[in-house]
Write an enzyme that holds these catalytic residues in place. Structure first.
Site, PDB file in Angstrom:
ATOM      1  N   HIS A 159     -39.395 -26.588 -26.569  1.00 56.47           N
ATOM      2  CA  HIS A 159     -39.924 -26.807 -28.004  1.00 56.47           C
ATOM      3  C   HIS A 159     -40.040 -28.378 -28.112  1.00 56.47           C
ATOM      4  O   HIS A 159     -38.659 -28.942 -28.051  1.00 56.47           O
ATOM      5  CB  HIS A 159     -39.027 -26.085 -29.079  1.00 56.47           C
ATOM      6  CG  HIS A 159     -39.136 -24.802 -28.809  1.00 56.47           C
ATOM      7  ND1 HIS A 159     -39.896 -23.810 -29.424  1.00 56.47           N
ATOM      8  CD2 HIS A 159     -38.227 -23.828 -27.976  1.00 56.47           C
ATOM      9  CE1 HIS A 159     -39.433 -22.615 -29.118  1.00 56.47           C
ATOM     10  NE2 HIS A 159     -38.578 -22.657 -28.210  1.00 56.47           N
ATOM     11  N   HIS A 182     -39.786 -23.700 -20.843  1.00 56.88           N
ATOM     12  CA  HIS A 182     -39.646 -23.237 -22.352  1.00 56.88           C
ATOM     13  C   HIS A 182     -39.040 -24.446 -22.819  1.00 56.88           C
ATOM     14  O   HIS A 182     -37.399 -24.661 -22.706  1.00 56.88           O
ATOM     15  CB  HIS A 182     -38.603 -22.030 -22.006  1.00 56.88           C
ATOM     16  CG  HIS A 182     -38.125 -21.482 -23.273  1.00 56.88           C
ATOM     17  ND1 HIS A 182     -37.721 -20.134 -23.449  1.00 56.88           N
ATOM     18  CD2 HIS A 182     -37.868 -22.120 -24.443  1.00 56.88           C
ATOM     19  CE1 HIS A 182     -37.509 -19.954 -24.580  1.00 56.88           C
ATOM     20  NE2 HIS A 182     -37.663 -21.070 -25.326  1.00 56.88           N
ATOM     21  N   ASP A 198     -34.265 -26.335 -26.536  1.00 60.57           N
ATOM     22  CA  ASP A 198     -34.150 -27.592 -27.415  1.00 60.57           C
ATOM     23  C   ASP A 198     -33.020 -28.568 -27.102  1.00 60.57           C
ATOM     24  O   ASP A 198     -31.894 -28.577 -27.719  1.00 60.57           O
ATOM     25  CB  ASP A 198     -33.937 -26.900 -28.918  1.00 60.57           C
ATOM     26  CG  ASP A 198     -34.770 -25.937 -29.238  1.00 60.57           C
ATOM     27  OD1 ASP A 198     -35.739 -26.249 -29.949  1.00 60.57           O
ATOM     28  OD2 ASP A 198     -34.667 -24.639 -29.310  1.00 60.57           O
ATOM     29  N   GLU A 226     -33.819 -12.511 -27.262  1.00 64.85           N
ATOM     30  CA  GLU A 226     -32.717 -13.597 -27.429  1.00 64.85           C
ATOM     31  C   GLU A 226     -31.871 -12.936 -28.343  1.00 64.85           C
ATOM     32  O   GLU A 226     -30.656 -12.996 -27.687  1.00 64.85           O
ATOM     33  CB  GLU A 226     -33.518 -14.770 -28.069  1.00 64.85           C
ATOM     34  CG  GLU A 226     -32.554 -15.916 -28.265  1.00 64.85           C
ATOM     35  CD  GLU A 226     -33.398 -17.191 -28.920  1.00 64.85           C
ATOM     36  OE1 GLU A 226     -34.148 -16.924 -29.528  1.00 64.85           O
ATOM     37  OE2 GLU A 226     -32.549 -18.231 -28.826  1.00 64.85           O
TER      38      GLU A 226
HETATM   39  N1  ADE Z   1     -37.449 -22.230 -32.122  1.00 63.00           N
HETATM   40  C1  ADE Z   1     -36.985 -23.466 -31.360  1.00 63.00           C
HETATM   41  N2  ADE Z   1     -35.980 -22.934 -30.498  1.00 63.00           N
HETATM   42  C2  ADE Z   1     -36.016 -21.651 -30.527  1.00 63.00           C
HETATM   43  C3  ADE Z   1     -35.424 -20.580 -30.220  1.00 63.00           C
HETATM   44  N3  ADE Z   1     -34.553 -20.612 -29.183  1.00 63.00           N
HETATM   45  N4  ADE Z   1     -35.642 -19.112 -30.568  1.00 63.00           N
HETATM   46  C4  ADE Z   1     -36.664 -18.935 -31.282  1.00 63.00           C
HETATM   47  N5  ADE Z   1     -37.258 -20.033 -31.988  1.00 63.00           N
HETATM   48  C5  ADE Z   1     -37.125 -21.346 -31.380  1.00 63.00           C
HETATM   49 ZN    ZN Z   2     -37.315 -21.161 -27.472  1.00 70.35          ZN
END
Ligand code: ADE
Ligand code: ZN
Length: 339
Positions: free
Chosen positions: A22, A20, A282, A203
């Site tokens: 990005h 996971h 991230d 989330e």
């Molecule tokens: N895009 C990048 N990080 C994210 C996250 N934690 N939740 C949703 N969209 C995202």
């Molecule tokens: Zn994410």
């Protein structure tokens, strides 16, 4: 050596997967400023320190506002390559052996950056990491859920000439108000093309969104999934379907999904028999890469050696890598823990 030190060195040494991540969330401020200069893009923040000071989030949307600004400096194939390679070098040094990376094409198409530029830059870095270090990867194209299903369909059409480079489809961005069922048809089209599918769910959004990810999107795994724990029947269903949760501890702390790392539910997930994995989401924005996420769990929760082993094992078993590669990595994980 005390227990924390022993666990920390095991966590750093063990072969890890990242499921996971990005790629646009790996933008370190120094690199963002360097690319802004290279491409003549004006950032809202004047200095690296000013930018870093803005990394205080009270929810997902606070972060996303900054995340979309940050990616505005990505214009050319070399920019996507450099960003991806900087991340891969970093995690290679942390014994990450396999990565599954999201990218957000709509965040770039809307700025006039074509799909080919994005995917070729990212793909070339992934290919180079495999030939240099044997690091394997999968690439996941993510739809932005604050946009319409029609826009997701348009993106899928644009992606069609490049499907040989894409392994799966994801769903990310602002969760609340944008339930998975909004994207039922486009995910069906993706599954019909033979693509794997995953979605951010639970989330910030309620358990109902996780149910929808299961029943309308028919996900192969769930990104985050924290709020699934509020519904016992949902927990049972996730176990029945043997779905993985890609959990992101430091992200959860930074975005106030949990108030304190001490209270992070990942150990509870394991106790319940859920296939939880550790990931960084991230990392440039949330204060740490893979090892930092493990270290936070070791230092702040009462995580045991057995749980650490289980998390690393889940990461390998639940990845989308080939079976033969899984067996080889599981063997080296075993020998590290059983030594
Ligand atoms: N895009 C990048 N990080 C994210 C996250 N934690 N939740 C949703 N969209 C995202
Ligand atoms: Zn994410």
């Amino acid at each position: 050596m005390n227990n924390t030190k022993t666990l920390t060195s095991l966590a750093k040494a063990m072969p890890k997967t990242e499921l996971h991540l990005h790629i646009e969330g790996t933008f370190e401020p120094d690199q963002m400023f360097a690319l802004a200069q290279r491409n003549n893009v004006q950032l809202k923040y004047k200095t690296v320190d000013e930018l870093k000071a803005a990394y205080q989030f009270t929810n997902l949307q606070d972060f996303l506002d900054l995340y979309y600004q940050g990616m505005s400096v990505l214009l050319k194939e070399a920019d996507f390559y450099d960003l991806t390679m900087a991340y891969l070098e970093k995690v290679h040094s942390e014994n990450v052996i396999h990565v599954e990376i999201f990218f957000d094409p709509q965040g770039h198409l809307s700025r006039g950056v074509d799909f080919e530029t994005q995917i070729h830059g990212i793909h070339k870095a992934l290919r180079d990491a495999e030939s240099k270090w044997g690091m394997t990867s999968r690439l996941i194209m993510s739809f932005l859920r604050h946009l319409s299903e029609e826009s997701a369909f348009e993106t899928l059409e644009i992606a069609k000439p490049f499907l040989h480079l894409i392994d799966g489809i994801g769903l990310d961005s602002s969760e609340v108000g944008h339930p998975p069922e909004k994207f039922t048809n486009v995910f069906k089209a993706c599954r019909d093309l033979g693509l794997k599918v995953t979605a951010h769910a639970g989330e910030e959004g309620p358990p109902e969104y996780v149910w929808q990810a299961l029943d309308t999107i028919k996900v192969d795994r769930i990104d985050h999934g924290n709020r699934a724990l509020e519904d016992e029947n949902l927990i049972t269903e996730i176990k029945k379907r043997e779905l993985t949760l890609t959990v992101c501890p430091l992200s959860n702390l930074k975005l106030c999904v949990v108030d304190d790392m001490q209270d992070h539910p990942i150990r509870k997930m394991l106790t319940l028999g859920l296939k939880a994995t550790v990931n960084s989401d991230d990392p440039a924005y949330f204060g740490g890469y893979m090892n930092d996420n493990y270290v936070a769990l070791i230092e702040k929760t009462q995580i045991t050696k057995e749980e650490l082993f289980q998390l690393a094992k889940n990461g390998i078993e639940c990845s989308w890598m080939d079976d033969s590669a899984k067996q080889a990595h599981l063997k080296s994980l075993d020998s590290l823990f059983l030594a």
